[in-house]
Design a protein around this motif. Structure first.
Motif, PDB file in Angstrom:
ATOM      1  N   LEU A  88      -7.826   2.135  -3.337  1.00  0.00           N
ATOM      2  CA  LEU A  88      -8.479   1.228  -2.395  1.00  0.00           C
ATOM      3  C   LEU A  88      -9.594   1.955  -1.658  1.00  0.00           C
ATOM      4  CD1 LEU A  88      -5.530  -0.470  -0.461  1.00  0.00           C
ATOM      5  CD2 LEU A  88      -7.096  -1.578  -2.039  1.00  0.00           C
ATOM      6  N   THR A  89     -10.658   1.233  -1.371  1.00  0.00           N
ATOM      7  CA  THR A  89     -11.684   1.702  -0.445  1.00  0.00           C
ATOM      8  C   THR A  89     -11.683   0.713   0.707  1.00  0.00           C
ATOM      9  OG1 THR A  89     -12.998   2.650  -2.222  1.00  0.00           O
ATOM     10  CG2 THR A  89     -14.129   2.231  -0.138  1.00  0.00           C
ATOM     11  N   VAL A  90     -11.337   1.206   1.896  1.00  0.00           N
ATOM     12  CA  VAL A  90     -11.214   0.340   3.063  1.00  0.00           C
ATOM     13  C   VAL A  90     -12.310   0.706   4.066  1.00  0.00           C
ATOM     14  CG1 VAL A  90      -9.672  -0.500   4.872  1.00  0.00           C
ATOM     15  CG2 VAL A  90      -8.710   0.278   2.691  1.00  0.00           C
ATOM     16  N   VAL A 129      -2.740   0.840  -4.621  1.00  0.00           N
ATOM     17  CA  VAL A 129      -1.938  -0.369  -4.795  1.00  0.00           C
ATOM     18  C   VAL A 129      -1.695  -0.577  -6.284  1.00  0.00           C
ATOM     19  CG1 VAL A 129      -2.774  -1.557  -2.720  1.00  0.00           C
ATOM     20  CG2 VAL A 129      -3.961  -1.888  -4.898  1.00  0.00           C
ATOM     21  N   PRO A 175      -2.469  -2.856  -9.032  1.00  0.00           N
ATOM     22  CA  PRO A 175      -3.496  -3.890  -9.161  1.00  0.00           C
ATOM     23  C   PRO A 175      -2.986  -5.227  -9.700  1.00  0.00           C
ATOM     24  CG  PRO A 175      -3.817  -2.174 -10.796  1.00  0.00           C
ATOM     25  CD  PRO A 175      -2.732  -1.706  -9.876  1.00  0.00           C
ATOM     26  N   LYS A 177     -15.808  -1.049  -7.735  1.00  0.00           N
ATOM     27  CA  LYS A 177     -15.649  -1.647  -6.404  1.00  0.00           C
ATOM     28  C   LYS A 177     -15.433  -3.150  -6.535  1.00  0.00           C
ATOM     29  CE  LYS A 177     -18.069   1.781  -3.694  1.00  0.00           C
ATOM     30  NZ  LYS A 177     -17.306   1.965  -2.479  1.00  0.00           N
ATOM     31  N   ILE A 231      -6.760  -7.845   0.626  1.00  0.00           N
ATOM     32  CA  ILE A 231      -5.443  -7.206   0.743  1.00  0.00           C
ATOM     33  C   ILE A 231      -4.873  -7.295   2.148  1.00  0.00           C
ATOM     34  CG2 ILE A 231      -6.391  -4.918   1.187  1.00  0.00           C
ATOM     35  CD1 ILE A 231      -4.057  -3.867  -0.543  1.00  0.00           C
ATOM     36  N   ILE A 245       0.830  -1.207   0.000  1.00  0.00           N
ATOM     37  CA  ILE A 245       0.000   0.000   0.000  1.00  0.00           C
ATOM     38  C   ILE A 245       0.863   1.256   0.000  1.00  0.00           C
ATOM     39  CG2 ILE A 245      -1.784   1.290   1.226  1.00  0.00           C
ATOM     40  CD1 ILE A 245      -2.591  -1.417   2.524  1.00  0.00           C
ATOM     41  N   THR A 281     -12.851  -4.754   1.778  1.00  0.00           N
ATOM     42  CA  THR A 281     -12.049  -3.799   1.015  1.00  0.00           C
ATOM     43  C   THR A 281     -12.253  -4.028  -0.479  1.00  0.00           C
ATOM     44  OG1 THR A 281     -10.406  -3.605   2.761  1.00  0.00           O
ATOM     45  CG2 THR A 281      -9.674  -3.053   0.537  1.00  0.00           C
ATOM     46  N   THR A 282     -12.334  -2.926  -1.218  1.00  0.00           N
ATOM     47  CA  THR A 282     -12.459  -2.998  -2.673  1.00  0.00           C
ATOM     48  C   THR A 282     -11.371  -2.153  -3.321  1.00  0.00           C
ATOM     49  OG1 THR A 282     -14.008  -1.132  -2.788  1.00  0.00           O
ATOM     50  CG2 THR A 282     -14.966  -3.351  -2.597  1.00  0.00           C
ATOM     51  N   VAL A 283     -11.169  -2.417  -4.602  1.00  0.00           N
ATOM     52  CA  VAL A 283     -10.197  -1.666  -5.396  1.00  0.00           C
ATOM     53  C   VAL A 283     -10.897  -1.203  -6.668  1.00  0.00           C
ATOM     54  CG1 VAL A 283      -9.253  -3.721  -6.557  1.00  0.00           C
ATOM     55  CG2 VAL A 283      -7.830  -1.700  -6.279  1.00  0.00           C
TER      56      VAL A 283
END
Length: 146
Positions: A96-98, A61, A63, A135, A140, A45, A105-107
């Motif tokens: 990233l969405t944490v 990140v 991908p 999303k 991760i 990260i 968590t999504t990317v």
């Protein structure tokens, strides 16, 4: 130069480390200058930190570390604005969405951040690949990386 950040306090930044985003980031078009900061304790990260707005930083990140076949189809004219011949010539990052439950968590594979480190240029572009999601779930975090 010194900049203030929300997560890292005041840090020293070399002028040549600043990446210029002529069009800003989607939704934050007024923010034009960023730096990449390593996330403490993580090799995966990084943070895309605004130089001009201390409270704006995005966790990012690479991908391909999670999706080895990730190959965003990007508009050729967008790549030319970054002075890149192809996407492979640049550095591709995903935001990233944490959420509170880190297992959710999504990317964002649909809107990659593309950097030309040699020219210090960056942009958030839209991948034309219909299979990529904004999303996309990603595993991760493990016990070593929280």
């Amino acid at each position: 130069m010194k900049i203030k950040t929300k997560f890292f306090g005041e840090i020293e930044v070399e002028e040549e480390k600043i990446i210029n985003f002529p069009n800003g980031i989607i939704g934050f078009e007024n923010l034009k200058r960023f730096i990449l900061i390593d996330h403490p304790g993580s090799e995966t990260i990084k943070w895309l930190q605004s130089v001009d707005e201390k409270d704006f930083a995005l966790p990012v990140v690479e991908p391909v570390g999670f999706f080895p076949d990730y190959a965003p189809a990007l508009c050729e004219s967008d790549l030319k604005k970054l002075k890149l011949g192809s996407v492979e010539d640049g550095v591709v990052l995903a935001v990233l969405t944490v959420p509170q439950d880190v297992e959710r968590t999504t990317v964002n594979l649909k809107g990659p951040i593309v950097l030309n480190p040699h020219e210090r240029l960056g942009a958030q572009l839209i991948a034309e690949n219909p299979e990529y999601k904004i999303k996309q779930p990603v595993a991760i975090f493990n016990k070593k990386e929280t």
